[in-house]
Design a protein around this motif. Structure first.
Motif, mmCIF file in Angstrom:
data_model
loop_
_atom_site.group_PDB
_atom_site.id
_atom_site.type_symbol
_atom_site.label_atom_id
_atom_site.label_comp_id
_atom_site.label_asym_id
_atom_site.label_seq_id
_atom_site.Cartn_x
_atom_site.Cartn_y
_atom_site.Cartn_z
ATOM 1 N N ARG A 45 -19.819 -17.286 -34.605
ATOM 2 C CA ARG A 45 -19.497 -18.402 -35.478
ATOM 3 C C ARG A 45 -18.257 -19.092 -34.941
ATOM 4 N NH1 ARG A 45 -19.229 -17.658 -41.684
ATOM 5 N NH2 ARG A 45 -19.912 -19.810 -41.553
ATOM 6 N N ARG A 46 -18.186 -20.382 -35.142
ATOM 7 C CA ARG A 46 -17.009 -21.127 -34.705
ATOM 8 C C ARG A 46 -15.817 -20.821 -35.602
ATOM 9 N NH1 ARG A 46 -19.150 -27.260 -33.236
ATOM 10 N NH2 ARG A 46 -20.546 -26.660 -31.543
ATOM 11 N N GLY A 47 -14.632 -21.056 -35.078
ATOM 12 C CA GLY A 47 -13.424 -20.842 -35.860
ATOM 13 C C GLY A 47 -12.702 -19.578 -35.460
ATOM 14 N N ARG A 48 -11.607 -19.325 -36.156
ATOM 15 C CA ARG A 48 -10.782 -18.172 -35.813
ATOM 16 C C ARG A 48 -11.447 -16.859 -36.237
ATOM 17 N NH1 ARG A 48 -8.046 -16.451 -40.403
ATOM 18 N NH2 ARG A 48 -8.022 -17.901 -42.155
ATOM 19 N N LYS A 49 -11.022 -15.810 -35.600
ATOM 20 C CA LYS A 49 -11.550 -14.486 -35.903
ATOM 21 C C LYS A 49 -11.087 -14.052 -37.289
ATOM 22 C CE LYS A 49 -11.607 -9.762 -34.079
ATOM 23 N NZ LYS A 49 -11.073 -8.850 -33.033
ATOM 24 N N PRO A 50 -11.958 -13.469 -38.096
ATOM 25 C CA PRO A 50 -11.554 -13.036 -39.444
ATOM 26 C C PRO A 50 -10.377 -12.073 -39.398
ATOM 27 C CG PRO A 50 -13.931 -12.945 -39.226
ATOM 28 C CD PRO A 50 -13.398 -13.226 -37.856
ATOM 29 N N LYS A 51 -9.489 -12.193 -40.370
ATOM 30 C CA LYS A 51 -8.299 -11.348 -40.429
ATOM 31 C C LYS A 51 -8.633 -9.925 -40.851
ATOM 32 C CE LYS A 51 -3.710 -11.205 -42.624
ATOM 33 N NZ LYS A 51 -2.792 -11.899 -43.562
ATOM 34 N N TYR A 52 -9.696 -9.770 -41.645
ATOM 35 C CA TYR A 52 -10.005 -8.464 -42.215
ATOM 36 C C TYR A 52 -11.284 -7.871 -41.635
ATOM 37 C CZ TYR A 52 -6.502 -10.166 -45.445
ATOM 38 O OH TYR A 52 -5.352 -10.687 -45.971
ATOM 39 N N ASP A 53 -11.389 -6.560 -41.778
ATOM 40 C CA ASP A 53 -12.511 -5.803 -41.223
ATOM 41 C C ASP A 53 -13.476 -5.325 -42.305
ATOM 42 O OD1 ASP A 53 -13.872 -4.329 -39.061
ATOM 43 O OD2 ASP A 53 -13.096 -2.543 -40.065
ATOM 44 N N TYR A 54 -12.931 -4.941 -43.446
ATOM 45 C CA TYR A 54 -13.793 -4.483 -44.537
ATOM 46 C C TYR A 54 -13.071 -4.634 -45.875
ATOM 47 C CZ TYR A 54 -11.017 -0.148 -44.337
ATOM 48 O OH TYR A 54 -9.989 0.770 -44.335
ATOM 49 N N LEU A 55 -13.858 -4.578 -46.950
ATOM 50 C CA LEU A 55 -13.292 -4.627 -48.301
ATOM 51 C C LEU A 55 -13.312 -3.212 -48.861
ATOM 52 C CD1 LEU A 55 -12.232 -6.514 -50.555
ATOM 53 C CD2 LEU A 55 -14.549 -6.543 -51.484
ATOM 54 N N TRP A 56 -12.160 -2.763 -49.340
ATOM 55 C CA TRP A 56 -11.987 -1.402 -49.856
ATOM 56 C C TRP A 56 -11.793 -1.467 -51.363
ATOM 57 C CZ3 TRP A 56 -7.671 0.870 -52.243
ATOM 58 C CH2 TRP A 56 -7.612 2.272 -52.254
ATOM 59 N N ILE A 57 -12.659 -0.777 -52.092
ATOM 60 C CA ILE A 57 -12.565 -0.730 -53.553
ATOM 61 C C ILE A 57 -12.529 0.734 -53.967
ATOM 62 C CG2 ILE A 57 -13.688 -1.316 -55.745
ATOM 63 C CD1 ILE A 57 -15.061 -3.636 -54.302
ATOM 64 N N SER A 58 -11.579 1.104 -54.777
ATOM 65 C CA SER A 58 -11.528 2.480 -55.272
ATOM 66 C C SER A 58 -11.414 2.458 -56.791
ATOM 67 C CB SER A 58 -10.361 3.249 -54.655
ATOM 68 O OG SER A 58 -9.138 2.826 -55.211
ATOM 69 N N ILE A 59 -12.094 3.412 -57.417
ATOM 70 C CA ILE A 59 -12.101 3.508 -58.877
ATOM 71 C C ILE A 59 -11.909 4.969 -59.260
ATOM 72 C CG2 ILE A 59 -13.352 2.941 -60.993
ATOM 73 C CD1 ILE A 59 -15.093 1.048 -59.352
ATOM 74 N N SER A 60 -10.978 5.221 -60.144
ATOM 75 C CA SER A 60 -10.738 6.597 -60.585
ATOM 76 C C SER A 60 -11.192 6.796 -62.024
ATOM 77 C CB SER A 60 -9.248 6.937 -60.469
ATOM 78 O OG SER A 60 -8.493 6.151 -61.364
#
Length: 284
Positions: A45-60
């Motif tokens: 895809r055109r444009g800059r490389k995404p800053k993040y690699d994954y989304l982390w969600i934690s629930i206790s």
């Protein structure tokens, strides 16, 4: 109390997931197959490389049935692969807290689109997760929920400015469901000053109990935020010290000892404020 953390993670934070799954090879392989993909696996895809690699969600503090409902909702909400697992977090009193972790690729493997960001996006997602936990059916998102185009950068109140340098919070005892402001070591002086003001209020013969109670609760909140910040930094520093590629290990060990002493002081301050709150509550 159910606590929910939602954090975008850069690629450097993969090591924390590896640490969680070091005794779960099958789950780790599933993660590598569906979430931790190489760049060449995504469409260009055109444009800059995404800053993040994954989304982390934690629930206790949710049941396995509730955790399964959340997993199904997240798969449907993001329309992409998801890997989730349970882990035990050891608290300061040596008790354990069960936590469910959900890991979602930041980019869609099929389209290459990134998860949409912007102010209010993650609080809205947190609200929908709460609905799912309660057994309700949240409303479907309007439009494309996964394109990063024409969206705002994440503001400091939702994320630290540099996630690659500052350790991120882990679910710990007493965490609030609201998004928390980053607390730094420089806040110690402010906290000490506030405690001094509260001490003076307690000595006043004409003290306003309701006001003093409110002030104590606010001081307790800030102290607990500071405590969690220290605990998270200690965890991250321990991981760095145990890493085979860590440089300046001796200085990091000295820093770790300093943080542990600071944490001990904060725990004592929290204990004193809690005693004062109980006393004021009885008077009130």
């Amino acid at each position: 109390m159910i606590t929910i953390w939602i954090r975008p993670r850069p690629v450097t934070y993969r090591k924390m997931i590896y640490e969680d799954l070091k005794d779960k090879p099958e789950k780790l392989q599933e993660l590598k197959d569906y979430v931790f993909l190489p760049s060449k696996a995504y469409p260009r895809r055109r444009g800059r490389k995404p800053k993040y690699d994954y989304l982390w969600i934690s629930i206790s503090e949710i049941s396995k049935e509730e955790a399964e409902r959340v997993a199904e909702f997240l798969k449907s909400h993001f329309g992409r692969p998801l890997v989730w697992y349970q882990k035990e977090v050891t608290l300061l009193d040596n008790s354990t807290l069960p936590v469910y972790v959900y890991v979602i690729p930041w980019r869609d493997p099929e389209t290459g689109k990134s998860i949409r960001t912007g102010k209010g996006v993650f609080p809205e997602l947190r609200g929908k997760i709460k609905e799912v936990i309660r057994g309700e059916t949240p409303e479907a998102p309007e439009g494309d929920n996964h394109d990063m185009a024409n969206t705002e950068e994440l503001k400091p109140e939702w994320l630290p400015e540099d996630m690659t340098m500052k350790p991120e919070p882990f679910p710990e005892e007493g965490e609030k469901e609201e998004e928390e402001k980053d607390v730094t070591l420089s806040d110690e002086e402010t906290i000490i000053k506030e405690l001094a003001v509260i001490d003076e209020l307690a000595k006043s013969p004409h003290k306003d109990i309701e006001k003093e109670l409110k002030e104590n609760k606010e001081a307790l909140r800030k102290l607990e935020d500071y405590k969690k910040h220290l605990e998270n930094n200690i965890k991250a520093l321990r991981l760095e010290i145990n890493s085979p590629v860590t440089m300046f290990r001796a200085s990091k060990k000295r820093k770790l000892e300093k943080m542990k002493k600071e944490l001990s002081k904060v725990n004592e301050a929290i204990r004193e404020v809690k005693i004062e709150i109980r006393k004021l509550s009885r008077e009130h």
